[in-house]
Every structure is written in C-alpha cells, then in structure tokens.
Write an enzyme that holds these catalytic residues in place. Structure first.
Site, mmCIF file in Angstrom:
data_model
loop_
_atom_site.group_PDB
_atom_site.id
_atom_site.type_symbol
_atom_site.label_atom_id
_atom_site.label_comp_id
_atom_site.label_asym_id
_atom_site.label_seq_id
_atom_site.Cartn_x
_atom_site.Cartn_y
_atom_site.Cartn_z
ATOM 1 N N TYR A 139 46.960 34.483 50.844
ATOM 2 C CA TYR A 139 45.648 34.269 51.468
ATOM 3 C C TYR A 139 45.390 32.774 51.686
ATOM 4 O O TYR A 139 44.860 32.370 52.715
ATOM 5 C CB TYR A 139 44.525 34.878 50.619
ATOM 6 C CG TYR A 139 43.152 34.500 51.136
ATOM 7 C CD1 TYR A 139 42.718 34.910 52.399
ATOM 8 C CD2 TYR A 139 42.293 33.695 50.384
ATOM 9 C CE1 TYR A 139 41.466 34.533 52.892
ATOM 10 C CE2 TYR A 139 41.047 33.326 50.863
ATOM 11 C CZ TYR A 139 40.643 33.739 52.114
ATOM 12 O OH TYR A 139 39.418 33.370 52.601
ATOM 13 N N ARG A 146 45.249 29.254 59.682
ATOM 14 C CA ARG A 146 44.068 29.494 60.508
ATOM 15 C C ARG A 146 43.371 28.179 60.823
ATOM 16 O O ARG A 146 42.986 27.925 61.971
ATOM 17 C CB ARG A 146 43.116 30.448 59.781
ATOM 18 C CG ARG A 146 41.736 30.535 60.429
ATOM 19 C CD ARG A 146 40.863 31.606 59.809
ATOM 20 N NE ARG A 146 40.590 31.406 58.391
ATOM 21 C CZ ARG A 146 39.844 32.221 57.650
ATOM 22 N NH1 ARG A 146 39.320 33.319 58.198
ATOM 23 N NH2 ARG A 146 39.648 31.983 56.365
ATOM 24 N N TYR A 198 33.803 25.516 50.018
ATOM 25 C CA TYR A 198 34.315 25.941 48.713
ATOM 26 C C TYR A 198 35.086 24.784 48.073
ATOM 27 O O TYR A 198 35.823 24.071 48.751
ATOM 28 C CB TYR A 198 35.273 27.131 48.876
ATOM 29 C CG TYR A 198 34.633 28.493 49.014
ATOM 30 C CD1 TYR A 198 33.263 28.691 48.877
ATOM 31 C CD2 TYR A 198 35.440 29.610 49.267
ATOM 32 C CE1 TYR A 198 32.715 29.963 49.002
ATOM 33 C CE2 TYR A 198 34.900 30.879 49.400
ATOM 34 C CZ TYR A 198 33.537 31.056 49.258
ATOM 35 O OH TYR A 198 33.007 32.312 49.388
ATOM 36 N N ARG A 211 28.888 33.038 57.366
ATOM 37 C CA ARG A 211 28.531 34.286 56.660
ATOM 38 C C ARG A 211 28.073 35.388 57.609
ATOM 39 O O ARG A 211 28.193 36.573 57.296
ATOM 40 C CB ARG A 211 27.439 34.012 55.638
ATOM 41 C CG ARG A 211 27.858 33.099 54.515
ATOM 42 C CD ARG A 211 28.915 33.718 53.622
ATOM 43 N NE ARG A 211 29.348 32.788 52.586
ATOM 44 C CZ ARG A 211 30.351 33.038 51.746
ATOM 45 N NH1 ARG A 211 31.031 34.170 51.819
ATOM 46 N NH2 ARG A 211 30.688 32.147 50.840
ATOM 47 N N GLU A 310 34.462 44.732 49.148
ATOM 48 C CA GLU A 310 33.863 43.811 50.120
ATOM 49 C C GLU A 310 33.271 44.666 51.246
ATOM 50 O O GLU A 310 33.818 45.720 51.577
ATOM 51 C CB GLU A 310 34.951 42.868 50.653
ATOM 52 C CG GLU A 310 34.439 41.818 51.618
ATOM 53 C CD GLU A 310 35.510 40.780 51.961
ATOM 54 O OE1 GLU A 310 36.037 40.130 51.030
ATOM 55 O OE2 GLU A 310 35.824 40.638 53.150
HETATM 56 C C1 3EB Z 1 34.178 35.263 50.082
HETATM 57 O O1 3EB Z 1 32.959 35.386 50.067
HETATM 58 C C2 3EB Z 1 34.992 36.517 50.128
HETATM 59 O O2 3EB Z 1 38.697 34.132 54.839
HETATM 60 O O3 3EB Z 1 37.847 34.966 56.646
HETATM 61 C C3 3EB Z 1 35.018 37.026 53.110
HETATM 62 C C4 3EB Z 1 34.935 36.991 54.505
HETATM 63 C C5 3EB Z 1 36.039 36.372 52.469
HETATM 64 C C6 3EB Z 1 35.883 36.281 55.246
HETATM 65 C C7 3EB Z 1 37.890 34.859 55.414
HETATM 66 C C8 3EB Z 1 36.996 35.674 53.225
HETATM 67 C C9 3EB Z 1 36.913 35.630 54.604
HETATM 68 O O4 3EB Z 1 34.752 34.161 50.033
HETATM 69 C C10 3EB Z 1 36.190 36.417 50.982
#
Ligand code: 3EB
Length: 325
Positions: A139, A146, A198, A211, A310
């Site tokens: 990942y 990406r 992050y 989001r 999720e």
């Molecule tokens: C998170 O909140 C959970 O890498 O495109 C959620 C939605 C998550 C999209 C992405 C990753 C992705 O971090 C993981």
C-alpha cells in the site's frame, strides 16, 4: 451550477438491460460470477460480495453516452460526466509502485485531453495490499507511485478516493475514476487529519485523497472511511466498534456538507476484511442507519492491517433532483 444529472444506484436488472440504455455511463459487477461483455462501460471489480442476490452498481446521466477503448484504458462520457477505467498488470511494469505511477499517468493524460477535465472521485483496487514490511508494504509503494503520477500533472487538489486490497487476479491494479466538466468541492473531516498530512509513521508518501467531494450539482462522493480519528486507527480487534466509528466519521462528513441523513438515495459500499465479521458489521449499520440505505458488503482488505472495515458511498442523488437542485 448545473443540476445533479449523475445518478448512482444498485440495480438488479441483467447487465445487458442496463447497457442497452443509452444514458448508462458505467455498470460495475462485483466478484467472479458476472457475465463478460465487451462494452467499455462494464467493469468487473475483483471484490466478492458477501450477500446473496447481489445487485450491480449503475451510473447513469441525462442524455446519450459515448464510449471507447484504448489499450489499458476505457472510457464513457455524456452530459458533462466521464467514467474512465485503467487496468494495469504489475508484472509488465516491474512492481506495484511503477504500476500505480503508470496507471495514473495513463488516466491523467486521458483526463487532460477530455472536456470533463475535473477529477472528482477515484477507486483503486490492488492485490496483496498489506504484503511487505514497513515502508516496503505494498500500500505504501502504491501511495508513492500514485503521488508521482499525480505530480507529473501538477495535481495538488486531490479527488475523493478509495484504496482496497483484492484477492482476485494476481498483479491486477484496477483504477477507475469519475470526472466532470465542472470542478467539485473537496471536503475534509473535522474528526480526522487530512490524509495528505499524515505523519511519517504511516509511510514515506502520505496518501493523496480528499475525505469527500461535493460533486457539481451537489451530491456528495465520500471516500473510503474507517475507524481513524486524528491520524490514528482506533478499536483495534473490535470490529463492531470500528464500524460504529466509521459511521460516526461518515456522519461528520454529512454534517460538514450540510446534508441530511443517508437515505434510499445514498448507496454505500462496505469493505470487510474478514467475511466472518459481516454479521457484526450489518448490525452496526442497522444501529445507525435508516434501513432504506442501500449497502453492499464486499470482501476486501483495508490499507492498514489493523483496520477491519471501511465504508464509502454517495449521498443525496434523488433528494437534490426532487428539490430541483
Ligand atoms: C484512512 O482513513 C483509511 O489511499 O486512497 C481511505 C480512503 C484510506 C482512501 C487511499 C486510503 C485511501 O486513511 C485508508
């Protein structure tokens, strides 16, 4: 702003019936059982459903849809909306990081040459998402590829997204997107740190997604949402509490978008790491959501090992239309 012409719904008609309609933009079949067609609008997503009598997801617009194919990419467009899917074989690229860069490069070149040039929403499905240790986790490598693909086009306002692990075709990276002629408006969740901020502990390249995206017309496209508060995973080992927390995050996004509760026009997809958790997750959905909310449970891996569930989805198609929005 134009009305919300895009519609997303789970439908039980045969795929041929859905594809006969000239206003069908895309049809998604989940798992292995579906019929093959050669129509570029028809995509098989390698995530097995956990329910019986599974519907397919159908996107439709007002007006006629054109479609086509070029190598690894297929597209369909109509009424200001565009669906694009790219499927890349990792073996042909030299690994997941190069494959994701390649998929994004192909996707974004196509978008840049299209009238529907505004990326709204992207789904990413890759195999063995949690394989590899530390910064070698697949990942994290996907996130780096990406980001490099996005950087080649200078994209810094990220679309909403989902990234989930599949157990289907080994080495298949599937990326599909929704674009529009008008820009959407990205939304963040006040309960969560924005993913692109992050901290380093989650990998060398922070995930590139918003989001949620308020689409032209006003409907909300919601990214994959899990039991993350701030930037940390919560309720490790407790799937029911994780589902409750994910739903609380969904509700925070609705509130942020000033939209009312999920209803029959709000299809959700629920990604479940361990099929044996499906019942507990269904119970959590029943605790918090109107039973009319269409939800599709799919077997897939979440991008952090400790996350068990999720949820992504959409809000408010029918309501905005009937309000004349
Ligand atoms: C998170 O909140 C959970 O890498 O495109 C959620 C939605 C998550 C999209 C992405 C990753 C992705 O971090 C993981």
């Amino acid at each position: 702003m134009r009305g919300s012409e895009l519609r997303v719904a789970y439908r039980v008609e045969p795929v041929s019936t859905l594809l006969e309609r000239p206003d069908t933009l895309a049809v998604f079949d989940f798992g292995a059982g579906a019929d093959e067609t050669s129509d570029p609008r028809h995509l098989r997503v390698p995530l097995p459903p956990l329910d019986v009598g599974v519907p397919r997801e159908c996107w439709s617009v007002e007006g006629k849809v054109n479609h086509g194919r070029a190598d690894a990419l297929r597209w369909a467009a109509g009424d200001g909306w565009r669906f694009i899917a790219v499927e890349v074989d990792e073996a042909g690229c030299g690994g997941i990081e190069a494959a994701s860069e390649r998929a994004y490069t192909l996707l974004l070149a196509h978008v840049a040459a299209s009238p529907e040039r505004h990326l709204q929403r992207i789904w990413n499905y890759l195999g063995a998402i949690n394989a590899g240790e530390g910064d070698g986790e697949r990942y994290r490598l996907f996130c780096s590829g990406r980001a490099r693909g996005l950087a080649t086009r200078g994209i810094t306002r990220y679309p909403a997204a989902t990234a989930i692990g599949h157990h289907g075709c080994e080495g298949l990276l599937q990326v599909y997107a929704l674009c529009a002629t008008e820009p959407g408006e990205a939304l963040e969740n006040p309960r969560q740190v924005s993913a692109w901020k992050y901290p380093r502990q989650y990998g060398p390249t922070a995930p590139s997604f918003a989001r949620a995206m308020q689409l032209p017309g006003g409907a909300l496209a919601i990214s994959g949402t899990a039991a993350v508060i701030g930037h940390a995973s919560h309720h490790t080992e407790d799937v029911a509490a994780q589902a409750d927390e994910a739903i609380a995050n969904l509700h925070a996004l609705l509130e942020r978008a000033a939209l009312p509760a999920f209803d029959a026009s709000s299809p959700l997809k629920v990604y479940v790491r361990r099929p044996q958790d499906a019942e507990r997750i269904r119970a959590a959905l029943a605790r918090h959501l109107d039973p009319a909310v269409p939800s599709l449970l799919l077997h897939g891996d979440i991008c952090r090992r400790e996350l068990l569930v999720e949820i992504d989805g959409w809000s408010s198609f029918a309501r905005l239309r009937s309000a004349g929005g």
